[in-house]
Design an enzyme around this catalytic site. Sequence first.
Site, PDB file in Angstrom:
ATOM      1  N   SER A 164      51.620  38.323  42.673  1.00 58.84           N
ATOM      2  CA  SER A 164      52.878  38.335  43.425  1.00 58.84           C
ATOM      3  C   SER A 164      53.360  36.926  43.757  1.00 58.84           C
ATOM      4  O   SER A 164      54.570  36.676  43.776  1.00 58.84           O
ATOM      5  CB  SER A 164      52.715  39.154  44.704  1.00 58.84           C
ATOM      6  OG  SER A 164      52.346  40.460  44.384  1.00 58.84           O
TER       7      SER A 164
ATOM      8  N   LYS B  28      47.766  36.206  54.888  1.00 58.56           N
ATOM      9  CA  LYS B  28      48.874  35.740  54.054  1.00 58.56           C
ATOM     10  C   LYS B  28      50.122  35.859  54.892  1.00 58.56           C
ATOM     11  O   LYS B  28      50.193  36.719  55.768  1.00 58.56           O
ATOM     12  CB  LYS B  28      49.024  36.645  52.821  1.00 58.56           C
ATOM     13  CG  LYS B  28      47.899  36.526  51.826  1.00 58.56           C
ATOM     14  CD  LYS B  28      48.127  37.446  50.622  1.00 58.56           C
ATOM     15  CE  LYS B  28      47.020  37.292  49.610  1.00 58.56           C
ATOM     16  NZ  LYS B  28      47.148  38.229  48.487  1.00 58.56           N
TER      17      LYS B  28
ATOM     18  N   HIS C  30      50.814  45.989  39.256  1.00 56.18           N
ATOM     19  CA  HIS C  30      50.393  46.981  40.259  1.00 56.18           C
ATOM     20  C   HIS C  30      50.799  48.386  39.797  1.00 56.18           C
ATOM     21  O   HIS C  30      50.028  49.339  39.923  1.00 56.18           O
ATOM     22  CB  HIS C  30      51.076  46.719  41.613  1.00 56.18           C
ATOM     23  CG  HIS C  30      50.669  45.451  42.295  1.00 56.18           C
ATOM     24  ND1 HIS C  30      51.568  44.502  42.696  1.00 56.18           N
ATOM     25  CD2 HIS C  30      49.449  44.988  42.667  1.00 56.18           C
ATOM     26  CE1 HIS C  30      50.921  43.496  43.296  1.00 56.18           C
ATOM     27  NE2 HIS C  30      49.639  43.763  43.277  1.00 56.18           N
TER      28      HIS C  30
ATOM     29  N   ARG D  77      41.893  42.064  36.757  1.00 56.33           N
ATOM     30  CA  ARG D  77      42.753  41.497  35.714  1.00 56.33           C
ATOM     31  C   ARG D  77      42.005  40.578  34.776  1.00 56.33           C
ATOM     32  O   ARG D  77      42.302  40.498  33.604  1.00 56.33           O
ATOM     33  CB  ARG D  77      43.909  40.726  36.364  1.00 56.33           C
ATOM     34  CG  ARG D  77      44.917  41.610  37.056  1.00 56.33           C
ATOM     35  CD  ARG D  77      45.727  40.826  38.039  1.00 56.33           C
ATOM     36  NE  ARG D  77      44.861  40.279  39.067  1.00 56.33           N
ATOM     37  CZ  ARG D  77      45.208  39.357  39.939  1.00 56.33           C
ATOM     38  NH1 ARG D  77      46.421  38.865  39.908  1.00 56.33           N
ATOM     39  NH2 ARG D  77      44.352  38.926  40.841  1.00 56.33           N
TER      40      ARG D  77
HETATM   41  N1  COA Z   1      48.968  43.194  38.869  1.00 54.04           N
HETATM   42  C1  COA Z   1      49.556  42.118  39.398  1.00 54.04           C
HETATM   43  N2  COA Z   1      49.053  41.435  40.416  1.00 54.04           N
HETATM   44  C2  COA Z   1      47.916  41.864  40.937  1.00 54.04           C
HETATM   45  C3  COA Z   1      47.232  42.986  40.456  1.00 54.04           C
HETATM   46  C4  COA Z   1      47.811  43.654  39.354  1.00 54.04           C
HETATM   47  N3  COA Z   1      47.242  44.719  38.808  1.00 54.04           N
HETATM   48  N4  COA Z   1      46.131  43.162  41.185  1.00 54.04           N
HETATM   49  C5  COA Z   1      46.098  42.191  42.090  1.00 54.04           C
HETATM   50  N5  COA Z   1      47.179  41.404  41.947  1.00 54.04           N
HETATM   51  C6  COA Z   1      47.518  40.197  42.694  1.00 54.04           C
HETATM   52  C7  COA Z   1      48.293  40.500  43.934  1.00 54.04           C
HETATM   53  O1  COA Z   1      49.671  40.516  43.690  1.00 54.04           O
HETATM   54  C8  COA Z   1      47.894  39.383  44.840  1.00 54.04           C
HETATM   55  O2  COA Z   1      48.719  38.277  44.594  1.00 54.04           O
HETATM   56  P1  COA Z   1      49.004  37.216  45.711  1.00 54.04           P
HETATM   57  O3  COA Z   1      47.677  36.599  46.064  1.00 54.04           O
HETATM   58  O4  COA Z   1      49.915  36.311  45.018  1.00 54.04           O
HETATM   59  O5  COA Z   1      49.606  37.959  46.883  1.00 54.04           O
HETATM   60  C9  COA Z   1      46.500  39.031  44.392  1.00 54.04           C
HETATM   61  O6  COA Z   1      46.342  39.546  43.109  1.00 54.04           O
HETATM   62  C10 COA Z   1      45.487  39.612  45.311  1.00 54.04           C
HETATM   63  O7  COA Z   1      45.505  41.005  45.249  1.00 54.04           O
HETATM   64  P2  COA Z   1      45.936  42.091  46.359  1.00 54.04           P
HETATM   65  O8  COA Z   1      45.819  43.380  45.687  1.00 54.04           O
HETATM   66  O9  COA Z   1      47.226  41.780  47.038  1.00 54.04           O
HETATM   67  O10 COA Z   1      44.824  42.014  47.318  1.00 54.04           O
HETATM   68  P3  COA Z   1      44.687  41.103  48.516  1.00 54.04           P
HETATM   69  O11 COA Z   1      43.567  40.206  48.125  1.00 54.04           O
HETATM   70  O12 COA Z   1      45.915  40.495  49.030  1.00 54.04           O
HETATM   71  O13 COA Z   1      44.279  42.237  49.552  1.00 54.04           O
HETATM   72  C11 COA Z   1      42.776  43.704  50.676  1.00 54.04           C
HETATM   73  C12 COA Z   1      42.978  42.562  49.708  1.00 54.04           C
HETATM   74  C13 COA Z   1      44.018  44.084  51.450  1.00 54.04           C
HETATM   75  C14 COA Z   1      42.332  44.886  49.888  1.00 54.04           C
HETATM   76  C15 COA Z   1      41.665  43.216  51.626  1.00 54.04           C
HETATM   77  O14 COA Z   1      42.054  42.008  52.238  1.00 54.04           O
HETATM   78  C16 COA Z   1      41.347  44.227  52.706  1.00 54.04           C
HETATM   79  O15 COA Z   1      40.683  45.212  52.452  1.00 54.04           O
HETATM   80  N6  COA Z   1      41.831  43.987  53.936  1.00 54.04           N
HETATM   81  C17 COA Z   1      41.571  44.852  55.080  1.00 54.04           C
HETATM   82  C18 COA Z   1      40.524  44.245  56.018  1.00 54.04           C
HETATM   83  C19 COA Z   1      39.141  44.571  55.531  1.00 54.04           C
HETATM   84  O16 COA Z   1      38.721  45.704  55.447  1.00 54.04           O
HETATM   85  N7  COA Z   1      38.402  43.504  55.237  1.00 54.04           N
HETATM   86  C20 COA Z   1      37.048  43.608  54.749  1.00 54.04           C
HETATM   87  C21 COA Z   1      37.037  43.643  53.242  1.00 54.04           C
HETATM   88  S1  COA Z   1      35.369  43.595  52.649  1.00 54.04           S
END
Ligand code: COA
Length: 164
Positions: free
Chosen positions: A130, A43, A19, A92
């Site tokens: 994560s 989550k 990140h 990634r």
């Molecule tokens: N390095 C390391 N890990 C990374 C990474 C990087 N560069 N980029 C992503 N990851 C990992 C994260 O750690 C996460 O791991 P986990 O699943 O073990 O927690 C995983 O990849 C997913 O990425 P993350 O960036 O945490 O995104 P998310 O999928 O949890 O969150 C949101 C996505 C919050 C952006 C999305 O759910 C959202 O926009 N929510 C708001 C509601 C909304 O608008 N919904 C409609 C969307 S169309």
Amino acid sequence: MRKIIAVYPGTFDPVTNGHLDIIERASLLFGKVIVAVALNVNKEPLFTREERRNMLIHVTKHYKNVEIDDFNGLLVSYAKKKNAHVIIRGLRAVSDFEYEFQMSLTNRKLEPEISTIFLMPNEKYTYLNSSLVRELARLGGDVKCFVPPYVLSQLKMKLSEVAR
Ligand code: COA
């Protein structure tokens, strides 16, 4: 020229070196980067909202144009409220693509003026997430090459609290 504001959303449970790599790249490209901790994802985070925010504040304090915040509800509504025209996501591996593609097109449908920009972290972080960090740490694995030292200390503290 107009200062472009970008939002980098995620769960950050906890923030990893992957990140941070994306945050650093984004800070060089945009006038302001708001790293936004998502509160309503499906989550069950290990770290609370404050803990996730505090870790992010601590590890990004040397970037003058990076701000830490959190949000509930729709990402595009939050981005609009912050006057951001860009959403940053890290790509990634090819496996990230389909989910990210769907999210970015949905967000564009909801708010055509907001564009998603994908940044690729250094290849040494392509397999990192994560959950992997949390699981390794819980099982006694060494995660010091995956997270900043401050996050490592918070992880150790949290896991010893949870184990009690
Ligand atoms: N390095 C390391 N890990 C990374 C990474 C990087 N560069 N980029 C992503 N990851 C990992 C994260 O750690 C996460 O791991 P986990 O699943 O073990 O927690 C995983 O990849 C997913 O990425 P993350 O960036 O945490 O995104 P998310 O999928 O949890 O969150 C949101 C996505 C919050 C952006 C999305 O759910 C959202 O926009 N929510 C708001 C509601 C909304 O608008 N919904 C409609 C969307 S169309």
